[in-house]
Write an enzyme that holds these catalytic residues in place. Sequence first.
Site, short mmCIF file in Angstrom:
data_model
loop_
_atom_site.label_atom_id
_atom_site.label_comp_id
_atom_site.label_asym_id
_atom_site.label_seq_id
_atom_site.Cartn_x
_atom_site.Cartn_y
_atom_site.Cartn_z
N SER A 99 0.89 -1.23 -0.09
CA SER A 99 -0.12 0.14 -0.10
C SER A 99 0.77 1.30 -0.03
O SER A 99 0.31 2.41 -0.21
CB SER A 99 -1.07 -0.07 1.32
N LYS A 102 0.03 3.95 -2.77
CA LYS A 102 -1.08 4.82 -2.61
C LYS A 102 -0.62 6.20 -2.84
O LYS A 102 -1.52 7.20 -2.94
CB LYS A 102 -2.09 4.42 -1.41
N SER A 156 -5.68 3.23 4.70
CA SER A 156 -5.29 2.40 3.34
C SER A 156 -6.42 1.60 2.92
O SER A 156 -6.28 0.61 2.44
CB SER A 156 -4.06 1.43 4.01
N LYS A 261 3.03 6.22 5.57
CA LYS A 261 2.18 5.34 4.93
C LYS A 261 2.74 3.79 5.08
O LYS A 261 3.72 3.55 5.24
CB LYS A 261 2.35 5.58 3.28
#
Length: 353
Positions: A99, A102, A156, A261
Amino acid sequence: MSAWAAGAFAMVCFLATPTFAVAGGDARPVAKAKSSSATKSASRRKARVTVRPSLAQKQGLRGTEDALRLKSSAALVIDQDTDEVLYSKNAEAVLPIASITKLMTAIVVLDADQPMDEPIKVSKVALDTPRNNRSRLRVGATLSRGELMHLALMSSENRAAFSIGAAYPGGLPALVEAMNRKAGELGMHDSHFVEPTGLSSDNRSSAHDLALLVQAAYEHPVLREYSTTEDASVPIGRRMVQFRTTNSLVRNPSWEIGLQKTGYISEAGRCLVMQAELAGRKLIMVLLDSVGRYSRVGDAERIRRWLDSLPTAHAQEQGTPDAPDAASAVAHEPSAAVTEGEGDLGRSGSDTF
C-alpha cells in the site's frame, strides 16, 4: 453356559462396542466421525493462516545482518535537507511495496488538478479476492474525491484508492501510465506500477526510490494532513462511519511525523515509510519486508533510540553507524512501547488490502 451368564456376556459385548451413527445407510463409529471432522477443521484453519513467503525472503535478504538488528529486510534513513544517508540496509533491492503504492496514486491524482469536492462512486477493486476484499466502504456509496483520498492514505482503504484511480482522466490505464511517468520524473528508476492500490505484488520499488517518493509527497500539504490524521468519520449511506490510521506511531505523542504510509501483503511483508523529525533533524525513513506484526514499528523505535544515543555532531559526520555503538543502543531496550492495535494490522481495507 446358563441363560443368565449368556445374557450378561451379551450386555458386556454391547457396552464395549463403539456406538454407530447411521446416516443414509452408512454406519460409521461416531468417535471416528468426530475425529475426522476435527482433523478437517484443523486443516482448514492451518490453510487459512498459511502465509506465502515474501520476495525478500525468497531472495535471502532476511538473513542480512545489520548493526541495529532490524527485522526489516531493507531499510534506509536519510537527512531530508542534505540527502545524507544515515543508515542503509539492502536499499537498492527491488521489492513489492504493497500500500505504499497509494502515495504515488495520490500524487498523480493531485497533479491532474481534479476537484477534491467532486463526488465519486465507490468501485469494487479489480483485485478483490476473499482474502483481500474486506472493506467498510460500500460499493456504490458516494464520497468526495478528497474524502476518498483521505481514507486511502490514513486507513489504507483499497476501494478508496481504486475509486479515485478509476475516476482519473482516461481511467485506470491512463492513471498507471501517469504513475510510471511520474516515477521516471522523480528519478525512481527501479520502480514500476501496475495498479493504484498495492494489492498487486507487481508494484515494486526500492528503499532508495521510496525515499524520493516520500520527499515528493511531502511537498503536498494535503498529503501531509491526510496521512497523519489519527481518525476521521465520513458519511456512508445514512450513517457516519469512523476510520482510523493504520500507523500506531501517529497516535504516539513522542513521535513528530510529517507524512507516513504503511503497507502489507504477503509478498511484500510489512512496510513503512515516514517523514519525521528525530534527534533534531528532519529525516526520511523507509522500512520494507519487516517480519512480524509489530516489527516495522519496533524497527522505527530502534532507529530512533540509536539516533538519540548519538551526539548530533557525530550523527552528522557518520554515513553509517559503527556496529558496536549501534548494537549497544538497542541490545537491552524493552519493546513494550512499540505495539500496534488491531486496526494497524491490515483490517477493514487497510494494509493487506
